[in-house]
Design an enzyme around this catalytic site. Structure first.
Site: not given
Ligand SMILES: Nc1ncnc2[nH]cnc12
Ligand SMILES: CSC[C@H]1O[C@H](OP(=O)(O)O)[C@H](O)[C@@H]1O
Length: 331
Positions: A244, A246
């Site tokens: 992703d 974030d």
């Molecule tokens: N955006 C994110 N922040 C922290 N851990 C994650 N693991 C997968 N995506 C994450």
């Protein structure tokens, strides 16, 4: 090749040879189904039991590898609650000299797209100091080096063995994932993983701050796992699998578990491909001692201790002997 499903509970609980390589599986990677499981070990350590029994599996060429699911086989451990000291101590006990750890991460950079893989070289600690992060304690003080938090030889083996493009497979899209390594970045810059406490994801302001710090990706798992591996004198490298963007990317919805899970299937199948390739290459190296993987760490903790071993309590030294047999004589 997918191996016939074995009833893990029916496997032997002992394995007579030392196993030099371990894979730690994170979110979405709970087993190595393409390898043949040959034993399942329940290892008790002075720091408790690991997240799960350790599965010993064999490759087609007969190389043994240890596998441990970081959050347990059913993913019922929060990142904060993973018994990391027990995990690393148990792997040390079975003979492990090198760990390849997989982790699902958020991307902090546009060019690291969901489903890309990243081999980081640096870490920034944003955990909250609530995870036990050392094997040492009051009465026996040591300070491990951590300027290079990952093992440079292992890092190079990975960069040399897995092509940046054309190795990771696109699943249900036409976008082919890329493997990002320091060696292949245009200016040879470090790739930095930010480790946050969680379990909630970051705010947009935090996510933007991490970008301004030079963060490449973010997870909740690399610390203190990498620190404990260093103390245990085990060569450690994490492979991050982006799921992703974030929360910084205002053109996208902030990260949700749904987004993460959406990309996990493709990532898990690529992780198995990467793991299979690396298990062959790294096992051969550990067997022949060609690159001396892990050898530069051997004995390092003996000289990192500040406390004079003479006055140390017997129980404490006995605990240390689980990890470092013979380093400090017990009177
Ligand atoms: N955006 C994110 N922040 C922290 N851990 C994650 N693991 C997968 N995506 C994450
Ligand atoms: C389910 S998203 C957050 C979770 O995913 C990562 O786990 P792992 O590193 O074990 O793959 C991340 O670190 C968080 O723990």
């Amino acid at each position: 090749m997918s191996h016939e499903k074995t009833d893990l509970a029916s496997l032997p609980h002992t394995f007579s040879k030392p196993v030099h390589l371990a894979v730690i599986g994170g979110t979405g990677l709970y087993e190595l189904p393409n390898l043949k499981p040959v034993a399942r070990l329940t290892v008790s350590t002075p720091w408790g039991f690991p997240s799960a029994p350790i599965t010993i599996a064999e490759t087609q060429s007969g190389e043994a590898v240890a596998f441990l699911a970081r959050h347990g086989p059913h993913h019922d451990l929060l990142p904060t609650d993973v018994p990391l000291r027990a995990n690393i101590a148990a792997l040390k006990k079975v003979g492990v000299k090198a760990i390849i750890a997989f982790s699902a991460v958020g991307s902090l950079q546009q060019e690291i797209r969901p489903r890309d893989f990243v081999v980081p070289t640096q870490i920034i600690d944003r955990t909250k100091g609530i995870r036990p992060s050392t094997f040492f304690e009051k009465g026996f003080v040591a300070h491990a080096m951590f300027g290079e938090p990952f093992d440079l030889k292992l890092n190079k083996i990975i960069a040399d063995s897995i092509p940046t493009k054309g190795f990771l497979e696109a699943h249900d899209t036409d976008v082919e994932p890329i493997l990002h390594t320091k060696q292949h970045t245009s200016n040879g810059e470090d790739l930095t993983v930010i480790c946050m406490e969680g379990p909630q994801f970051s705010t947009r302001a935090e996510s933007k701050m991490y970008r301004s710090w030079g963060g490449s990706v973010i997870n909740m798992s690399v610390l203190p796992e990498a620190k404990l591996a260093r103390e245990a004198e085990i060569a450690y490298q994490m492979i991050c699998m982006s799921t992703d963007y974030d929360s910084w990317n205002e053109s996208e919805e902030p990260v949700t578990v749904e987004t993460v899970v959406g990309n996990l299937k493709a990532n898990s199948s690529n992780a198995l491909k990467v793991a299979s390739k690396l298990i062959e290459v790294v096992s051969e190296d550990l067997r022949t001692g060609k690159l001396g993987l892990g050898s530069d760490l051997e004995g390092s903790m003996k000289y990192s201790v500040s406390t004079s071993p003479h006055g140390v309590k017997k129980e404490l030294l006995e605990k240390m002997h689980f990890l470092f047999p013979g380093y400090w004589p017990i009177q």
